[in-house]
Design an enzyme around this catalytic site. Structure first.
Site, PDB file in Angstrom:
ATOM      1  N   LEU A 187      43.269  37.447  37.731  1.00 12.98           N
ATOM      2  CA  LEU A 187      44.305  37.752  36.733  1.00 12.98           C
ATOM      3  C   LEU A 187      44.584  39.261  36.740  1.00 12.98           C
ATOM      4  O   LEU A 187      44.205  39.983  35.820  1.00 12.98           O
ATOM      5  CB  LEU A 187      43.866  37.288  35.348  1.00 12.98           C
ATOM      6  CG  LEU A 187      44.100  35.819  35.062  1.00 12.98           C
ATOM      7  CD1 LEU A 187      43.485  35.423  33.723  1.00 12.98           C
ATOM      8  CD2 LEU A 187      45.574  35.487  35.062  1.00 12.98           C
ATOM      9  N   HIS A 188      45.209  39.709  37.800  1.00 11.49           N
ATOM     10  CA  HIS A 188      45.542  41.120  37.957  1.00 11.49           C
ATOM     11  C   HIS A 188      47.023  41.248  38.266  1.00 11.49           C
ATOM     12  O   HIS A 188      47.598  40.400  38.934  1.00 11.49           O
ATOM     13  CB  HIS A 188      44.722  41.746  39.084  1.00 11.49           C
ATOM     14  CG  HIS A 188      43.250  41.681  38.812  1.00 11.49           C
ATOM     15  ND1 HIS A 188      42.629  42.507  37.909  1.00 11.49           N
ATOM     16  CD2 HIS A 188      42.287  40.861  39.291  1.00 11.49           C
ATOM     17  CE1 HIS A 188      41.351  42.209  37.853  1.00 11.49           C
ATOM     18  NE2 HIS A 188      41.120  41.201  38.673  1.00 11.49           N
ATOM     19  N   ALA A 189      47.636  42.299  37.781  1.00  9.68           N
ATOM     20  CA  ALA A 189      49.031  42.658  38.044  1.00  9.68           C
ATOM     21  C   ALA A 189      49.985  41.464  37.934  1.00  9.68           C
ATOM     22  O   ALA A 189      50.242  40.992  36.833  1.00  9.68           O
ATOM     23  CB  ALA A 189      49.157  43.367  39.376  1.00  9.68           C
TER      24      ALA A 189
END
Length: 93
Positions: free
Chosen positions: A14-16
């Site tokens: 769950l990044h960018a």
């Protein structure tokens, strides 16, 4: 309290971009939802900074929860989005 445990389907976690997709979907659900790592404190799923702050990695288990009316449907849709690493919130589950 409705809950869904799901493993993050996005390889990068769950990044960018995946976090942005998830936060938009959580906001669009119209239901207050929290998200937490298996061993962590829940945070507001509609907050980009809070979701990024989780540092959830691909394959890691997260917990989605809500006690609002309509939570079951909203959590099913969000769980599908996360588990399958989709690019947008599914219209139907």
């Amino acid at each position: 309290m409705a809950e869904r445990r799901v493993n993050v389907g996005w390889a990068e976690g769950l990044h960018a971009r995946p976090a942005s997709i998830f936060v938009r979907a959580a906001t669009a659900s119209g239901v207050p939802v929290t998200i937490a790592k298996a061993d962590g404190n829940p945070v507001n799923a509609a907050s980009m900074l809070a979701v990024l702050g989780l540092g959830a990695q691909g394959g890691e288990e997260i917990l989605l929860a809500s006690d609002a009316e309509g939570a079951e449907v909203a959590l099913d849709r969000l769980a599908k989005l996360v588990a399958e690493g989709l690019d947008e919130l599914p219209e139907t589950v």
